[in-house]
Design an enzyme around this catalytic site. Sequence first.
Site, PDB file in Angstrom:
ATOM      1  N   THR A  97      37.671 -37.933  61.287  1.00  0.00           N
ATOM      2  CA  THR A  97      37.673 -38.567  62.783  1.00  0.00           C
ATOM      3  C   THR A  97      36.545 -39.452  63.044  1.00  0.00           C
ATOM      4  OG1 THR A  97      38.352 -36.424  63.585  1.00  0.00           O
ATOM      5  CG2 THR A  97      37.471 -37.811  65.210  1.00  0.00           C
ATOM      6  N   LYS A 173      43.532 -39.219  67.591  1.00  0.00           N
ATOM      7  CA  LYS A 173      42.908 -38.254  67.343  1.00  0.00           C
ATOM      8  C   LYS A 173      41.873 -37.883  68.369  1.00  0.00           C
ATOM      9  CE  LYS A 173      40.638 -35.142  64.889  1.00  0.00           C
ATOM     10  NZ  LYS A 173      40.965 -33.614  65.171  1.00  0.00           N
ATOM     11  N   LYS A 242      29.377 -35.718  70.186  1.00  0.00           N
ATOM     12  CA  LYS A 242      29.599 -37.128  69.654  1.00  0.00           C
ATOM     13  C   LYS A 242      31.174 -37.596  69.892  1.00  0.00           C
ATOM     14  CE  LYS A 242      26.184 -37.141  65.985  1.00  0.00           C
ATOM     15  NZ  LYS A 242      25.735 -36.586  64.728  1.00  0.00           N
TER      16      LYS A 242
END
Lengths: 295, 295, 295, 295
Positions: A97, A173, A242
């Site tokens: 990711t 994603k 994050k």
Amino acid sequence: MKTKIGFIGLGNLGTPIARNFIEAGYHLQVYNRTVEKTKELDQDNITVCHSPAEAANGVQFIVTVLSNDTVVTQTTTGEEGILKTLPKGAIHISMSTIAPDTAKHLSQLHEQAGSRYLTSPVFGRPDAAAAKKLWVCLSGAQEIQEAARPLLESTSQGIFNFGEEAGQANVVKLAGNFMIQASMEMMAEAYTLTEKFGIERTAVADFFGSTIFNAPIFKNYGKLIAEHKYEPVGFTSQLGYKDASLVAKLSQESQTPMPLVALIQNRLLTALAKGRSERDWAEAFGKGVSNDAGL
Amino acid sequence: MKTKIGFIGLGNLGTPIARNFIEAGYHLQVYNRTVEKTKELDQDNITVCHSPAEAANGVQFIVTVLSNDTVVTQTTTGEEGILKTLPKGAIHISMSTIAPDTAKHLSQLHEQAGSRYLTSPVFGRPDAAAAKKLWVCLSGAQEIQEAARPLLESTSQGIFNFGEEAGQANVVKLAGNFMIQASMEMMAEAYTLTEKFGIERTAVADFFGSTIFNAPIFKNYGKLIAEHKYEPVGFTSQLGYKDASLVAKLSQESQTPMPLVALIQNRLLTALAKGRSERDWAEAFGKGVSNDAGL
Amino acid sequence: MKTKIGFIGLGNLGTPIARNFIEAGYHLQVYNRTVEKTKELDQDNITVCHSPAEAANGVQFIVTVLSNDTVVTQTTTGEEGILKTLPKGAIHISMSTIAPDTAKHLSQLHEQAGSRYLTSPVFGRPDAAAAKKLWVCLSGAQEIQEAARPLLESTSQGIFNFGEEAGQANVVKLAGNFMIQASMEMMAEAYTLTEKFGIERTAVADFFGSTIFNAPIFKNYGKLIAEHKYEPVGFTSQLGYKDASLVAKLSQESQTPMPLVALIQNRLLTALAKGRSERDWAEAFGKGVSNDAGL
Amino acid sequence: MKTKIGFIGLGNLGTPIARNFIEAGYHLQVYNRTVEKTKELDQDNITVCHSPAEAANGVQFIVTVLSNDTVVTQTTTGEEGILKTLPKGAIHISMSTIAPDTAKHLSQLHEQAGSRYLTSPVFGRPDAAAAKKLWVCLSGAQEIQEAARPLLESTSQGIFNFGEEAGQANVVKLAGNFMIQASMEMMAEAYTLTEKFGIERTAVADFFGSTIFNAPIFKNYGKLIAEHKYEPVGFTSQLGYKDASLVAKLSQESQTPMPLVALIQNRLLTALAKGRSERDWAEAFGKGVSNDAGL
């Protein structure tokens, strides 16, 4: 004789994926930062490597399952990186990711080197990976999507095509991770409200998770949040923050006001500020809402 | 000879429910504000009534499927209301989405009159009702829940118990409507973000609706929001705003800060302010987010 | 003979400041990217330079009034930058609104070169500068604050000390810009509410601006927002958005959840998405709130 | 001989206002729920009354300074209320912070009774009242505004006209309370941010309060929030929450989305949920933001 592929990254997700590939008949040239982790794989079907370059040497596919943009970039472009040895025409299948810009950058570097980059982040937790039930999002040139498909099918229950540009599957994603976080906020608010009216949190979670919200996200996270059960830690608030920050960045770059992202970021930032960055991200939502409600 | 029950409220949801009861072998004493709607039912198995009191006369169960707190209260307590004729020991099964305080109040009035009140809001759209696939949330005394169960089973695929207090099933129903609205906001933000990066909204909606978010809410509303298809109107922004305001009220009464509710209220209020109160509530989210993003 | 100082940056704010210095008896070695702007200054008291290095040559003070982090950094460290010529012991007085990290970095570079860096952002619009009524926020070593004070007094009505660390005055400046933006949001919401109840926006703005909110921010911006008068453009939404994003970054770095910053960022981002990035930032708030209210 | 006026409500604000009227040469027919409070006034210039009706008997002006809508309404319309005795043509000067709808209702009742209602909420704390420095917002018929002006001037430094409709001055008063709360949120966020960067909260508050934000709100509340000094309690979070809820209600009625109001409501609701409803409202903001930041 078995087809050799490269494999880098034996984390919680990478290890079961590697096992699926072995089971599907591939021989893996494996590299992991801590070499001990390679002992968890069937030794007859792997070759332990000491650098990304060694793992990428002579293969048609090199798969990376790594934790963030920096590590993927370093693994690809470093002194002993993938690009040093990956054969011309070979494909780097990148499951991490990361930001779409990082993917674009890596894709260009591969192109310059004569190899190819296939963005292929996955949805699913380690147990889903072990059960070959991941969902794969692809973006990249049509022919490399096709070439990689048989390999990816051996670890997933579905593969989806999101276009030719390297960054697009990353956007999907990240959008999905945002939706998961938004779902946790929503459940935490709803279950705390019903709790205040004397209704069992778990009864409410069970009801929604088995009726109009009967999807894995609501069943799994719904249970954790309803029971305030945040151990063992599956995914930390630090990492969740994050991801939320990456989504916020995409929102800004693309001029898409997303007030729900802001709400989520502050929920997670509060958890970090209170010293809970290494706790499960579900706690940031579940405990965060309850705490504000005086519970 | 068939069991007679009372039935009041032939709206989009009430009509298919009434048909299910008839099909299950009941004879209905039906009252509806506009009498024409009764013609949509099998005439052999209904008696058309001219007041709530007439519909409630001599039955063990009177079912109401009405639009808001005022109408339910008036139908129950009015000059020709249910309470005038409902036999002692009979049960008022109230399927409307109303405030818990209204339910408590009606429950007390029934108790004083010797009859009983069963809170039983449902989740499901008209087509789900027609397919006998509603989900029913109950709260009220255990024995009346048991007594009503066979009747409710004839129109639903699941019945859930949320306690003995009259208002509790209403809280769950409102919490669920909040979760549906939050899901629409979430999808609108996610699909607009991906659109800005050149990815088809429908591809993203299909992906999530068939994988980690494979629940009816995400499949159905996901499609509407992805395609910006807001006609025919299923549920208006005006009604959605009323529900959101009821949730905000519960949040305040119970001292449960719910920032996501505030976000939703303002999203819907913007739609109202722009003259779109009679449009589908999915538009308030879908168009609202796109509009803020300059699309 | 007059004291020579260096001066770089003849923008809307820089020009009146330069004039104040000249009036106070200094001779300016002036550099500006577009040399024409130097013609607006009294030619007897300036020397036009062709690089930052030339402007910094031989002076005890070099003042920069530049638009953003990149320009300040380039002006300081470039091929023909300030650091090439600035004498040992001389002081770089940096008035730009930049990130604290940039200030720290520049401060270290100066230290290595034997010169000094004084962070000194200012509050006030061009007319305040012309009237010698700026407010100056200082951070840096005590002795350089003292040394620069007489020069700064010639253009300001007050000088405030925020500590020895280079970045601290920048944090105060950014916090102030956040407070200005929050004030605009607040006024836009309040005046739109009162307008909806039939009360003149200007009457409300005049009242608050002359009573409990009788500060320049509320008088000046209050008038613009009340009258929806957004021309001429004083400060663009684009620049306002950059400031808000810098504040959001500080909020994240320091783990200070600031929900009001998020609200402001999305308000400005909406303006940008609608193609109004070059319009006055007050419009983003004033028109943004009115637009959401259907006006 | 002195002019007699009626006066009801000897709270923190009412008492100094009553003293101002006495000092200006009026004789007061005073009613207060707890009669002891009347002893704080100069006995030679008051007549202690035992009901609102008694206080209103035979006067041209009756002033009420009461805590909320219910009390004002009861005082006006009750068994022994003002309307029972107030002479035809006399004016009820209502200084309380109440909803505009309540004001409209009371205005109509006065009209029916042949008397008049003047909406006149004030801004200012008890010390401002004592110093005859209140700010008065008026709405009502022009002639009654003029008639009341001399009386009001004896306790205020400025009187502002917001139109002929009874509710309008209430809207302005509530908008002002919203702006005060928004200012506290803004300051709490800004001072906590700067604190995290090692800058004294009080230095920042002093700076802004004496420069671009040099208005009473920022000086007074800025000091409290900077020092986290929340005792003695000046105005409770409970009352602040009620005001914020009134504003939210106006926002909804008038279809004016006000996201900043929602933020404020949740900030105060969190304080209430944590058992701090009787603490100063500045604490809800000051401690609330600091707490979320882990301080």
